[in-house]
Structures are given as structure tokens and as C-alpha cells.
Design an enzyme around this catalytic site. Sequence first.
Site, mmCIF file in Angstrom:
data_model
loop_
_atom_site.group_PDB
_atom_site.id
_atom_site.type_symbol
_atom_site.label_atom_id
_atom_site.label_comp_id
_atom_site.label_asym_id
_atom_site.label_seq_id
_atom_site.Cartn_x
_atom_site.Cartn_y
_atom_site.Cartn_z
ATOM 1 N N ASP A 167 5.567 0.693 11.768
ATOM 2 C CA ASP A 167 4.315 0.050 11.365
ATOM 3 C C ASP A 167 4.219 -1.405 11.812
ATOM 4 O O ASP A 167 3.197 -2.060 11.573
ATOM 5 C CB ASP A 167 4.143 0.135 9.840
ATOM 6 N N ARG B 290 -4.347 10.569 5.093
ATOM 7 C CA ARG B 290 -3.249 11.508 5.194
ATOM 8 C C ARG B 290 -2.333 11.522 3.984
ATOM 9 O O ARG B 290 -1.834 12.565 3.573
ATOM 10 C CB ARG B 290 -2.428 11.043 6.397
ATOM 11 N N ASP C 222 5.506 20.013 8.007
ATOM 12 C CA ASP C 222 6.434 21.129 7.798
ATOM 13 C C ASP C 222 7.572 20.792 6.837
ATOM 14 O O ASP C 222 8.001 21.637 6.042
ATOM 15 C CB ASP C 222 7.000 21.598 9.157
ATOM 16 N N LEU C 223 8.052 19.549 6.877
ATOM 17 C CA LEU C 223 9.182 19.191 6.009
ATOM 18 C C LEU C 223 8.781 19.212 4.532
ATOM 19 O O LEU C 223 9.562 19.601 3.668
ATOM 20 C CB LEU C 223 9.734 17.811 6.384
ATOM 21 N N LYS D 89 0.837 -1.209 0.000
ATOM 22 C CA LYS D 89 0.000 0.000 0.000
ATOM 23 C C LYS D 89 0.869 1.255 0.000
ATOM 24 O O LYS D 89 0.636 2.184 -0.776
ATOM 25 C CB LYS D 89 -0.891 -0.002 1.246
ATOM 26 N N ASN D 90 1.887 1.286 0.848
ATOM 27 C CA ASN D 90 2.677 2.510 0.989
ATOM 28 C C ASN D 90 3.600 2.765 -0.198
ATOM 29 O O ASN D 90 4.119 3.863 -0.356
ATOM 30 C CB ASN D 90 3.490 2.483 2.286
ATOM 31 N N ARG E 142 -8.183 -0.544 5.637
ATOM 32 C CA ARG E 142 -7.329 0.445 4.979
ATOM 33 C C ARG E 142 -5.977 -0.148 4.613
ATOM 34 O O ARG E 142 -5.292 0.368 3.742
ATOM 35 C CB ARG E 142 -7.103 1.650 5.897
ATOM 36 N N ARG F 19 0.976 14.791 13.511
ATOM 37 C CA ARG F 19 1.783 14.434 12.347
ATOM 38 C C ARG F 19 1.932 15.652 11.454
ATOM 39 O O ARG F 19 1.153 15.875 10.544
ATOM 40 C CB ARG F 19 1.151 13.261 11.608
ATOM 41 N N PRO F 20 2.967 16.450 11.709
ATOM 42 C CA PRO F 20 3.136 17.684 10.950
ATOM 43 C C PRO F 20 3.537 17.434 9.492
ATOM 44 O O PRO F 20 3.924 16.319 9.140
ATOM 45 C CB PRO F 20 4.264 18.406 11.691
ATOM 46 N N CYS G 77 -4.588 8.705 10.245
ATOM 47 C CA CYS G 77 -4.419 7.855 11.417
ATOM 48 C C CYS G 77 -4.246 8.676 12.691
ATOM 49 O O CYS G 77 -3.550 9.685 12.695
ATOM 50 C CB CYS G 77 -3.168 7.005 11.249
#
Length: 430
Positions: free
Chosen positions: A315, A101, A133-134, A22-23, A407, A130-131, A125
Site C-alpha cells: 500500500d 472489497r 479462495d483462502l 482504515k484497514n 476512500r 483478487r481471489p 480496487c
Amino acid sequence: MDRIHIRGGNRLEGTIPISGAKNAALPLMAASLLTPETLTLSNLPHLQDITTLANLLAQHGVAITMDGDAGKDGHAGRTLSLTATEITNTTAPYELVRRMRASILVLGPLLTRAGRAKVSLPGGCAIGSRPIDLHLKGLASLGAEIELGEGYIQAVAPRRLKGAHIVFPSVSVGATENLLMAAVLAEGETVLEGAAREPEVADLVRCLTSMGARIQGVGTDKLRIQGIDQLGGTRHEVEPDRIETGTYAMAAAITSGALELLGGRLDQIGAVAEALTGAGVKLVETNRGIHASRSDGALTCVDVTTGPFPGFPTDLQAQMTACMATAEGASTITESVFESRFAHVPELTRMGANIKLKGASAMVRGVDRLIGAPVMATDLRASVSLVLAGLAAEGETTISRVYHLDRGYERLEEKLAACGADIERVREKE
Ligand code: UD1
């Protein structure tokens, strides 16, 4: 809402086909936005997150067709052809982004191809803050002008994005993927230092390269990209899901079982294999995948600290915690990737596990047996750790909020039942 019922105690034995990752699939699908030509992806898992992203891409103007079905035994992955002849809409709305996300992965491709993007700030999730910014700082370094307001990221690149030297202060899989996709069509050279080395990033690099992108450093933490004017289409097979592989290896571990994980690859799960071997699980590479087995007797306790690849994947932390809950002795499981990812601990405790949380660590003291209970979890991996616990527990476990499992795990109960688990999905009306 659906529930999963498990009557625990059965030893699992048999064969489990590992689905496409999935990822890996999600960024690969987002890469279709980078070219007017067709990107054909095979071995895609049949999962809710894939459908969510397909819906999002469709409303950006990507024409999507499914080639054939999931193979005659139902285990081959799906093939999707994605064609973004034109980007017709650069807004990723809250309604779709809030479901997943990873929708943030359209930001880089939209911006670099269409010069603008408006993307809802993601939800997803419930595993701590979970920012992003990067992602945003990196895109700004490439020349994007970014504003946040009313729950949206508004980004424009009035001129073409321009290559830059970007040093990530910490490892982010998603930011590496977003920046990589933005940089392949930027002007000049981009260097991404401190890039994520996860196999999913390498899979994306391979696909982009086969679309014509010029990228050096695959598999390392320094990616060097020479931007080009246009990418072409290609065909690409999504790699097997290392998290699913690890999860089912742990299903063999916790039930004293023997499972052949078809398509699983040991090179993708080095740190996990090391931990499981230390716990008394035998992992052998076969010509079809991995054979994971454990003879009777308790697992041995091992300490685990999560980290970016090649470290132990976050994970698989919840699943490992479930395994250690039944091991002999005490182990310390430390979460160093996400801030708060122990939602499974109170639920495992309700099943008789002896776990104390101390800062970023779970101190797990193995118990002789877990006892089935009604449980629920608030994220994908926490939910599957409860399935593992339920497989080993005495009596019946009912897991609610199954949509989290859907999911990330394709036909979970079917795959486990085929190997002797007493597990069923009970469909209930809302
Ligand atoms: C991806 C995976 C997810 C996995 C995670 C870590 C996908 C779709 N999801 O998520 O399953 O758990 O990698 O292996 O591939 N961070 C920041 N700022 C940012 C981005 C991230 O501080 O802009 C922090 C996060 O809060 C977290 C850490 O960096 O603490 C790692 O996150 P990241 O690697 O970005 O995870 P995702 O790409 O979201």
C-alpha cells in the site's frame, strides 16, 4: 466529479495528525457481528469505506450510534457504538459489497454467529485479480458448506463451526481476519498457521481478546484460538494508520520538507523507515509521533520489494515509486503482493517520470524535475502517489477521480494545505 488541483514546488512544513487506520477499523467493525453486546470503537477515520461498512452492518441488524463528533479541532477520530443484539439479515447484497472489497469480512462473523451467510462476490480496487479462495477454503475447514452461484457466496454451518488446523499457503490479511473471527465462536481449538502478521491483525486480536476471546500468538504467524460460546462487548481504540504515516513521511521526502506526524509510530513502519532513511530522509521518534525531514538535494535511489508485514507494504509502493521518480540514480521497485499494481506508472510517466515496467518490477530512473499534468488513477494508493508527484512537480497538476482518495485519506487536501501545499479540491457537478 471532484478534482484536486495542485501547484507544485512548495516545501511542506508543519504538523499532520495521523488518523485511525482504515484497514484496522474495517475488521474491528465487522467484529461487532460476533456479540449481542455493544462494541464501542474510538479513533475511527471519517472515510467513505467506513460509511460503506456501517451501511452494510446496519442492514444485518447492527444498531449504530455515533458518540460525539470529530473533536473540537476536527482531528480526533470518531467514536461508533455498534450493537448486534440480533442478526436480522444474513445477506450482504451486491449493491453494497461492490463498493468495497473488504465487505467480505462479514462472511466469517455472520457464519459463526448466525449459522449462515450469503455474501456477494466482492469487487473493489482495480489492482489485479483478487481471489478469495483462502477465505472460503479456511471456512470450509471449519465445517462450513459453501456454494458459489449468481455472483454470491452461499455459506451455511448447519451445526456450530468446529475448530481446525489451517495452514495458509500464502499470506492473506483478509483471510486471516475472517478466519480469526469465525474461530473465536467455533467449537474447540483452531490453529491458523502462516497467518498475516500485519499490525491490523494484531489490533483485531487485541479487541477480540478484550471481548473475551481466547487467542494466543498475537503478532506472530501462528494464532491459536480456543472457541468460546459467547463474546461480550468492549471499548477499543483503533490504532494509527501506518499507511497514512508512510504517505506523509514521503510527502516530506519528495518536497524536501519537515513534517511532524502526530500519532505516527515508527514500530509500525520499520521497512518503510529503513527505505526512506536509505533515500536520505531523517525520521526521528518524538513524544508526539514521528518527525520526518529531508534537507535540500535529490533523494538517493533505493530498491524496494513489497512483502507481507514486516516487509515493505504494497500500500506504499506507488508512493515510493513517485519518490524514486525524483531521486538521483536508478531504483527497482518490485511488487510481490499483488499481480498488477502499477496503474500509477503511465500517469507518472505523463508527468515526466522515467519508468519502465518489466514483469513485476518498475525500473525507475530519477529525473531532475516532474512537470504538472492532468492525471487520473484507478485505485486509492495510485491516486495518492499522483498527489505526491504533483506536490513536487513544476506547474499545475489536476487529479480526477478523487473518490478513490476519499476512500482512504481523511481530509487529505486540508492536512497538506495546512503545511504549505498549494492544493485545493474543486467540486464539480457530475
Ligand atoms: C489487505 C488490505 C489492503 C492491502 C493488502 C495487502 C484491508 C481492508 N485491505 O487487503 O489494503 O493492500 O491487505 O497488504 O485490510 N489472495 C489470494 N486468495 C485469497 C486472498 C488473498 O490469493 O483468498 C492473494 C491476493 O490476491 C494478494 C495476496 O493474497 O495477491 C494478499 O492479499 P490479502 O492480504 O488478502 O489482501 P486483502 O486482505 O484483500
